[in-house]
Design a protein around this motif. Structure first.
Motif, PDB file in Angstrom:
ATOM      1  N   ARG A  49      -4.450   2.146 -12.302  1.00  0.00           N
ATOM      2  CA  ARG A  49      -4.742   1.546 -10.994  1.00  0.00           C
ATOM      3  C   ARG A  49      -5.146   2.535  -9.959  1.00  0.00           C
ATOM      4  O   ARG A  49      -5.182   3.705 -10.346  1.00  0.00           O
ATOM      5  CB  ARG A  49      -3.315   1.178 -10.482  1.00  0.00           C
ATOM      6  CG  ARG A  49      -2.195   2.138 -10.070  1.00  0.00           C
ATOM      7  CD  ARG A  49      -1.108   1.652  -9.580  1.00  0.00           C
ATOM      8  NE  ARG A  49      -1.463   0.686  -8.463  1.00  0.00           N
ATOM      9  CZ  ARG A  49      -0.747  -0.455  -8.170  1.00  0.00           C
ATOM     10  NH1 ARG A  49       0.390  -0.865  -8.879  1.00  0.00           N
ATOM     11  NH2 ARG A  49      -1.049  -1.386  -7.146  1.00  0.00           N
TER      12      ARG A  49
ATOM     13  N   SER B  68     -13.018  -2.641  -4.372  1.00  0.00           N
ATOM     14  CA  SER B  68     -11.951  -2.613  -3.442  1.00  0.00           C
ATOM     15  C   SER B  68     -12.352  -1.520  -2.529  1.00  0.00           C
ATOM     16  O   SER B  68     -12.628  -1.466  -1.149  1.00  0.00           O
ATOM     17  CB  SER B  68     -10.567  -2.138  -3.884  1.00  0.00           C
ATOM     18  OG  SER B  68      -9.872  -3.012  -4.454  1.00  0.00           O
TER      19      SER B  68
ATOM     20  N   GLU C 273       1.920  -1.877   4.746  1.00  0.00           N
ATOM     21  CA  GLU C 273       0.834  -0.863   4.507  1.00  0.00           C
ATOM     22  C   GLU C 273      -0.212  -1.311   5.369  1.00  0.00           C
ATOM     23  O   GLU C 273      -0.477  -2.368   6.129  1.00  0.00           O
ATOM     24  CB  GLU C 273       0.632  -1.021   3.006  1.00  0.00           C
ATOM     25  CG  GLU C 273       1.364   0.001   2.253  1.00  0.00           C
ATOM     26  CD  GLU C 273       1.019   0.655   1.129  1.00  0.00           C
ATOM     27  OE1 GLU C 273      -0.016   0.055   0.477  1.00  0.00           O
ATOM     28  OE2 GLU C 273       1.370   1.607   0.839  1.00  0.00           O
TER      29      GLU C 273
ATOM     30  N   PHE D  86     -13.107  -3.083   1.416  1.00  0.00           N
ATOM     31  CA  PHE D  86     -12.038  -2.550   2.398  1.00  0.00           C
ATOM     32  C   PHE D  86     -12.782  -1.779   3.521  1.00  0.00           C
ATOM     33  O   PHE D  86     -12.179  -1.716   4.571  1.00  0.00           O
ATOM     34  CB  PHE D  86     -10.752  -1.876   1.655  1.00  0.00           C
ATOM     35  CG  PHE D  86      -9.780  -2.961   1.259  1.00  0.00           C
ATOM     36  CD1 PHE D  86     -10.135  -3.464  -0.168  1.00  0.00           C
ATOM     37  CD2 PHE D  86      -8.600  -3.285   1.863  1.00  0.00           C
ATOM     38  CE1 PHE D  86      -8.989  -4.274  -0.562  1.00  0.00           C
ATOM     39  CE2 PHE D  86      -7.617  -4.357   1.459  1.00  0.00           C
ATOM     40  CZ  PHE D  86      -8.131  -4.744   0.100  1.00  0.00           C
TER      41      PHE D  86
HETATM   42  P1  DGP Z   1      -2.644  -1.322  -3.955  1.00  0.00           P
HETATM   43  O1  DGP Z   1      -1.982  -0.056  -4.261  1.00  0.00           O
HETATM   44  O2  DGP Z   1      -3.410  -2.021  -5.025  1.00  0.00           O
HETATM   45  O3  DGP Z   1      -1.705  -2.145  -3.299  1.00  0.00           O
HETATM   46  O4  DGP Z   1      -3.547  -0.742  -2.964  1.00  0.00           O
HETATM   47  C1  DGP Z   1      -3.089  -0.228  -1.665  1.00  0.00           C
HETATM   48  C2  DGP Z   1      -4.289  -0.650  -0.479  1.00  0.00           C
HETATM   49  O5  DGP Z   1      -5.186   0.162  -0.519  1.00  0.00           O
HETATM   50  C3  DGP Z   1      -4.804  -2.037  -0.568  1.00  0.00           C
HETATM   51  O6  DGP Z   1      -4.570  -2.772   0.866  1.00  0.00           O
HETATM   52  C4  DGP Z   1      -6.083  -1.982  -0.957  1.00  0.00           C
HETATM   53  C5  DGP Z   1      -6.655  -0.725  -0.450  1.00  0.00           C
HETATM   54  N1  DGP Z   1      -7.541   0.039  -1.395  1.00  0.00           N
HETATM   55  C6  DGP Z   1      -7.462  -0.026  -2.424  1.00  0.00           C
HETATM   56  N2  DGP Z   1      -8.801   0.864  -2.879  1.00  0.00           N
HETATM   57  C7  DGP Z   1      -9.363   0.927  -1.979  1.00  0.00           C
HETATM   58  C8  DGP Z   1     -10.425   1.763  -1.594  1.00  0.00           C
HETATM   59  O7  DGP Z   1     -11.157   2.310  -2.507  1.00  0.00           O
HETATM   60  N3  DGP Z   1     -11.098   1.869  -0.221  1.00  0.00           N
HETATM   61  C9  DGP Z   1     -10.362   1.588   0.846  1.00  0.00           C
HETATM   62  N4  DGP Z   1     -10.683   1.726   1.838  1.00  0.00           N
HETATM   63  N5  DGP Z   1      -9.195   0.563   0.557  1.00  0.00           N
HETATM   64  C10 DGP Z   1      -8.909   0.575  -0.928  1.00  0.00           C
END
Ligand code: DGP
Ligand code: NA
Ligand code: NA
Length: 213
Positions: free
Chosen positions: A48, A108, A155, A112
């Motif tokens: 992950r 992601s 979060e 994001f």
């Molecule tokens: P998770 O552990 O999958 O719940 O991800 C944590 C949070 O971070 C979730 O809101 C998505 C965000 N996220 C995941 N990968 C990235 C990334 O590469 N960049 C950004 N800006 N946010 C991310």
């Protein structure tokens, strides 16, 4: 076909990524897919991103928990660096025949950060050169519906208005590696669809589909 005792002809594993909004059901579907493939004798691991166990991952985790503040571009680069620090291991695993089921990846990363208003091309640049997924399974769920699912946690990004923007960027990022699966279907139905798509992908990769950046 014939003998495969020559190591260079060993079938490679697949890079299968699950993407979706927060609360889209990704993490539980990753776990189900992992155990299905394992119980069918495949060499497979669940990964992950962010990987919160590394030094960079701990900085990301503290940011997500609102325990630290970071410039939008700085955190973007840390998320990307967190993928880069695992790239060599990822390549070794795939080449040695292990399939990786990965909960979030570069999509992601871009969606994001672009949702915060950063330039899309700027967001994509540091992801260039990471291994390209063989298959992206996008769990499609309306942001409103995701927000209802047991509510969001605390979060940073778990807010409806923000997730709506993330969804728009995800749609803009779709490419030929994507399969969009309706995340509102019954869990067992989603599970079955993901199994089928993953199996097809694994067979293609075993049959010589090349690994690319
Ligand atoms: P998770 O552990 O999958 O719940 O991800 C944590 C949070 O971070 C979730 O809101 C998505 C965000 N996220 C995941 N990968 C990235 C990334 O590469 N960049 C950004 N800006 N946010 C991310
Ligand atoms: Na989350
Ligand atoms: Na998750």
């Amino acid at each position: 076909m014939g003998s495969t005792d020559d190591k260079t002809s060993m079938a490679r594993g697949s890079l299968i990524v699950l993407e979706g909004l927060d609360r889209s059901g990704k993490s539980s579907q990753c776990a189900k897919l992992l155990s299905y493939l394992q119980s069918n004798g495949f060499s497979v691991e669940a990964w992950r991103f962010p990987d919160r166990t590394t030094g960079i991952g701990q900085m990301i985790s503290s940011y997500l928990l609102n325990e630290s503040q970071l410039d939008d571009r700085a955190i973007h680069l840390l998320f990307s660096a967190n993928r880069w620090e695992k790239r060599a291991l990822m390549e070794r695993k795939l080449k040695s025949g292990t399939t990786l089921i990965v909960d979030r990846y570069s999509y992601s990363g871009v969606a994001f950060s672009a949702a915060k208003g950063l330039d899309l091309q700027w967001c994509k640049a540091p992801e260039e050169g990471l291994i390209a997924p063989d298959l992206v399974l996008y769990l499609d769920i309306p942001p409103e519906k995701a927000a209802e699912r047991g509510g969001y946690g605390t979060e940073r990004y778990e807010k409806l208005e923000f997730q709506k923007k993330v969804a728009e960027y995800y749609y803009a990022l779709r490419d030929s590696s994507w399969e969009v699966v309706d995340g509102c279907l019954k869990m067992e139905v989603v599970e079955e669809k993901l199994r089928e798509l993953a199996m097809n992908c694994i067979l293609k990769c075993q049959n010589g589909k090349p690994l690319v950046n």
